[in-house]
Design an enzyme around this catalytic site. Structure first.
Site, short mmCIF file in Angstrom:
data_model
loop_
_atom_site.label_atom_id
_atom_site.label_comp_id
_atom_site.label_asym_id
_atom_site.label_seq_id
_atom_site.Cartn_x
_atom_site.Cartn_y
_atom_site.Cartn_z
N CYS A 2 0.84 -1.20 0.00
CA CYS A 2 0.00 0.00 0.00
C CYS A 2 0.88 1.25 0.00
O CYS A 2 2.04 1.21 0.39
CB CYS A 2 -0.85 0.04 1.24
SG CYS A 2 -1.80 -1.45 1.49
N ARG A 29 3.19 1.52 -7.22
CA ARG A 29 3.28 0.43 -6.26
C ARG A 29 2.16 -0.59 -6.43
O ARG A 29 2.18 -1.63 -5.78
CB ARG A 29 3.22 0.99 -4.83
CG ARG A 29 4.36 1.93 -4.51
CD ARG A 29 4.06 2.72 -3.26
NE ARG A 29 4.18 1.90 -2.07
CZ ARG A 29 5.25 1.83 -1.30
NH1 ARG A 29 6.31 2.54 -1.59
NH2 ARG A 29 5.28 1.08 -0.22
N TRP A 72 -3.49 -1.98 -1.36
CA TRP A 72 -3.21 -3.22 -2.05
C TRP A 72 -3.62 -4.29 -1.06
O TRP A 72 -2.92 -4.54 -0.09
CB TRP A 72 -1.73 -3.30 -2.40
CG TRP A 72 -1.47 -4.22 -3.52
CD1 TRP A 72 -1.73 -4.02 -4.84
CD2 TRP A 72 -0.94 -5.53 -3.43
NE1 TRP A 72 -1.39 -5.11 -5.56
CE2 TRP A 72 -0.90 -6.05 -4.74
CE3 TRP A 72 -0.48 -6.32 -2.38
CZ2 TRP A 72 -0.42 -7.33 -5.02
CZ3 TRP A 72 -0.02 -7.58 -2.66
CH2 TRP A 72 0.02 -8.08 -3.97
N ASN A 97 -0.16 0.63 6.28
CA ASN A 97 0.46 -0.33 5.37
C ASN A 97 1.06 -1.42 6.25
O ASN A 97 1.76 -1.10 7.19
CB ASN A 97 1.56 0.41 4.59
CG ASN A 97 2.29 -0.50 3.63
OD1 ASN A 97 1.90 -1.64 3.42
ND2 ASN A 97 3.36 0.02 3.05
N GLY A 98 0.75 -2.68 5.99
CA GLY A 98 1.30 -3.76 6.81
C GLY A 98 0.20 -4.69 7.26
O GLY A 98 -0.91 -4.67 6.73
N GLU A 499 14.55 -22.05 -14.40
CA GLU A 499 14.21 -20.69 -13.99
C GLU A 499 15.35 -19.73 -14.37
O GLU A 499 15.11 -18.61 -14.83
CB GLU A 499 13.92 -20.67 -12.47
CG GLU A 499 13.71 -19.30 -11.85
CD GLU A 499 12.60 -18.47 -12.49
OE1 GLU A 499 11.79 -19.02 -13.27
OE2 GLU A 499 12.57 -17.26 -12.24
N LYS A 503 14.87 -16.58 -17.12
CA LYS A 503 15.21 -15.21 -16.77
C LYS A 503 16.13 -14.61 -17.83
O LYS A 503 15.96 -13.48 -18.27
CB LYS A 503 15.91 -15.14 -15.41
CG LYS A 503 14.98 -15.28 -14.22
CD LYS A 503 14.18 -14.02 -14.00
CE LYS A 503 12.84 -14.21 -13.36
NZ LYS A 503 11.90 -15.16 -13.86
N GLU A 506 14.23 -14.13 -21.33
CA GLU A 506 13.20 -13.09 -21.41
C GLU A 506 13.77 -11.69 -21.27
O GLU A 506 13.23 -10.73 -21.80
CB GLU A 506 12.08 -13.32 -20.38
CG GLU A 506 12.47 -13.07 -18.95
CD GLU A 506 11.33 -13.33 -17.97
OE1 GLU A 506 10.18 -13.04 -18.29
OE2 GLU A 506 11.62 -13.83 -16.86
N HIS A 522 21.80 -36.96 -23.44
CA HIS A 522 20.79 -37.50 -24.36
C HIS A 522 20.46 -36.52 -25.47
O HIS A 522 19.42 -36.63 -26.11
CB HIS A 522 19.54 -37.92 -23.58
CG HIS A 522 19.84 -38.94 -22.54
ND1 HIS A 522 20.01 -40.27 -22.83
CD2 HIS A 522 20.09 -38.81 -21.20
CE1 HIS A 522 20.32 -40.92 -21.72
NE2 HIS A 522 20.38 -40.05 -20.72
N LYS A 621 2.92 -8.27 -17.81
CA LYS A 621 3.03 -8.74 -16.42
C LYS A 621 1.93 -9.73 -16.08
O LYS A 621 2.15 -10.68 -15.34
CB LYS A 621 2.99 -7.53 -15.47
CG LYS A 621 3.18 -7.88 -14.01
CD LYS A 621 4.58 -8.41 -13.73
CE LYS A 621 4.78 -8.93 -12.33
NZ LYS A 621 5.90 -9.85 -12.22
#
Ligand code: F6R
Length: 626
Positions: A2, A29, A72, A97-98, A499, A503, A506, A522, A621
């Site tokens: 937030c 944010r 948020w 916030n929290g 992964e 990264k 992309e 193989h 996103k």
């Protein structure tokens, strides 16, 4: 997370304009609702964006001071009633916030005292707690003097200050907050525990914000609060106290960032900022969930607790990075809970004719909670009778709403398109779930205790990796020539190899592929030559010797190798061209550490080429289309 912004001034500025502009600067944010309060005109709140809030504010809305918020969601859906600011039922208004961990306990106590709640938020409980403390403290104040003094001069003896302090002393959890008392409109109180708060120091005006970005257009002078501190501001002055009431002197910091740089916390890209936030992301995902009595508390799963005990098989559905988190979880669940697991690419699963027997649990993993393929795969599982749970970062998102139960990541919005802090949080949450389901199936006390101990140490170990990024940056430069890259690993680090590759491809648009190290012979090893480097994850774990042999095989074919090993390993530097190291942990948790250098490598590799790291070409996103 937030965004908080608050303002008090004597320069004749319209507080609502200052506050709305500040919210716009915080919009990066992420948000799902917004709100504003001034003592003169009251509160206006709305789900949605700042422009919705602007539309709702009446023309005669006025104020010289006020508090504002972008939410948020963490507790309660993103609705108007759950949006901040929240009132304590009287003259106290608050933005937060929290997460207040003991909010239920406090809420029960306040309800007994007659407080009535409108929202499902933990923040409203905090506002009522301050109001309650005002009621308790008030009798010791002469009615006549209340509201008349500029009580900054009174130190913490003012009614408002004492009430906020007393409330904070009863709260457990995290907060960054700004509080306003209608009867002392020019004064604001801020406090911080775990969620950042910065004060802006202007000429005849002061600000409170979650980060410097909304302050920078007004003043470059800021003061950062530290955990366990509270600040009282008026247009002319600010005073900082510890929660034990002692006053704190703090130097003013001169910001030399632009507003845009301020949003990135001084980092060049959101991606780097989000990697640096990973220790806190893991802390937030673990907070309040690992209990001293040797159990895991996952409140979002309480309603399906009995069904979880009867689960015989798990199917994990996800896309991209979330899919690789699922693959790590396959090893966790099979080793520690003895439950067979299959991990399915969501876009494939939704079009298969999957066999779902009774006792099947479908876990959907998604940062955004909106990925269409993951959503549809989860729905397919549900249609066929499976119990469904979501591991989701975005509160109130479609996957979070439609699954039978779920666990939130609580890592705040991820802005960079490439997922980083959400991935490590997914791993932490999946480890908790494997421990929980393992416990239901007879996991021994010692096993639980050793995983719990190591899990709690992960943030510190991540901090150690992040404290010295120079070696990774240098390697990204050394290997900048490469047009191809192979990533290899085994067991828990087999998915991490994939992964690492996703990264790199992309962000830097070069060919990179992951491969189980045992699978190399193989086929993929045919590609290896002097120009085709390999990143080998060779930690001191159950497959260390096998990984060392695979490294030798690549070196024998003249392929350059960067090895990622465990601190203290002296062999890797001899058999590989280059080596990076991470601290030792349990095999099961090692991906939480091994992925960090891989993320940094991809970041530095692409940033050095001048690419738009936060918004790679062709990607979005949140993938809400097929
Ligand atoms: C890669 C990346 C993507 C996402 C994938 C799923 O860095 O970010 O592969 O992981 O699109 O997204 P969510 O987790 O929102 O479902």
């Amino acid at each position: 997370m937030c965004g908080i912004f608050a303002y008090t001034g004597t320069k004749g500025k319209d507080a609502s304009k200052v506050l709305l502009d500040g919210l716009l600067a915080l919009e990066y944010r992420g948000y799902d609702s917004a709100g504003i309060y001034t003592p003169e005109s009251g509160a206006v709140k709305t789900p949605g964006a700042v422009r919705e809030l602007r539309k709702k504010i009446p023309a005669d809305f006025k104020g010289k001071s006020g508090i504002a918020h972008l939410r948020w969601a963490t507790h309660g859906e993103p609705t108007e009633v759950n949006a901040h600011p929240h009132s304590g039922g009287g003259d106290i208004w608050l933005v937060h916030n929290g997460i207040i961990e003991n909010f239920q306990e406090l809420k029960d106590m306040l309800m007994e005292k007659g407080h009535e709640f409108k929202s499902g938020t933990d923040t409203e409980v905090l506002a009522h707690l301050v109001e309650e403390k005002m009621n308790e403290v008030r009798p010791s104040f002469a009615k006549a003097s209340e509201g008349k003094k500029s009580s900054v001069d009174q130190g913490l003896d003012g009614l408002f200050e004492r009430a906020v302090l007393a409330a904070l002393q009863e709260v457990h959890g995290t907060y960054g907050l700004a509080v306003q008392y209608k009867k002392e409109p020019s004064k604001l109180i801020a406090a911080r525990m775990g969620s950042p708060i910065v004060l802006g120091i202007g000429d005849g005006e002061h600000f409170i914000a979650s980060d410097p970005s909304p302050i920078v257009p007004h003043s470059k002078k800021v003061v950062f609060l530290e955990d366990g501190e509270m600040a009282v501001i008026t247009p002319e002055m600010h005073t900082i106290y510890k929660l034990d009431s002692t006053q704190v002197g703090r130097e003013i910091t001169e910001i030399d960032w632009s507003a845009e740089e301020a949003q990135k916390g001084g980092y060049e890209h959101f991606m780097l900022k989000e990697i640096m936030e990973e220790p806190d992301a893991v802390r937030n995902s673990l907070r309040g969930r690992l209990l001293e009595d040797g159990s895991v508390r996952l409140k979002g799963l309480e309603s399906v607790e009995d069904k979880l005990k009867n689960v015989k098989r798990i199917i994990i559905v996800a896309c991209g990075t979330a899919f690789y988190a699922g693959q790590v979880a396959e090893y966790m669940f099979e080793e520690y809970a003895g439950i067979p697991v299959s991990v399915e690419i969501a876009s494939e699963f939704r079009y298969k004719k999957p066999v779902i027997e009774s006792g099947t649990l479908v876990i959907a993993i998604s940062q955004s909670g909106e990925t269409l393929d993951t959503l549809e795969a989860m729905r397919e599982g549900k249609r066929r009778g499976a119990l469904t749970i979501g591991i989701v970062n975005t509160v109130g998102s479609t996957i979070a709403r439609e699954t039978d139960a779920g666990i939130y990541n609580h890592v705040g919005p991820e802005i960079s398109v490439a997922s980083t802090k959400a991935f490590v949080s997914q791993l932490a949450v999946l480890a908790l779930l494997a421990m929980h389901m393992g416990r239901q199936r007879g996991m021994k006390d010692e096993t639980f205790a050793s995983i719990a101990k190591e899990l709690k140490l992960i943030p510190e170990k991540m901090e150690k990796i992040l404290a010295s990024t120079g070696a990774v940056k240098a390697l990204a430069k050394k290997y900048a020539y490469a047009r191809d890259f192979l990533y290899i690993g085994r067991t828990y680090n087999f998915p991490v190899a994939y992964e690492g590759a996703i990264k790199l491809k992309e962000l830097s648009y070069i060919h990179a592929e992951g491969c189980g190290a045992g699978e190399m012979k193989h086929g993929p090893i045919a590609m290896i030559d002097r120009q085709f480097p390999t990143f080998a994850i060779a930690l001191k774990d159950s497959v260390y010797e096998k990984m060392c042999s695979n490294i030798q095989e690549i070196r024998a074919r003249k392929g350059p190798v960067i090895a990622l090993g465990t601190d203290g390993d002296s062999l890797l530097a001899k058999i590989a061209d280059d080596a990076l190291y991470v601290p030792k942990t349990l095999d099961m948790l090692s991906p939480l550490l091994s992925v960090v250098p891989l993320q940094l490598f991809a970041y530095y590799f692409a940033a050095a080429k001048g690419y738009n790291v936060d918004r790679p070409r062709n990607l979005a996103k949140s993938v809400t289309v097929e």
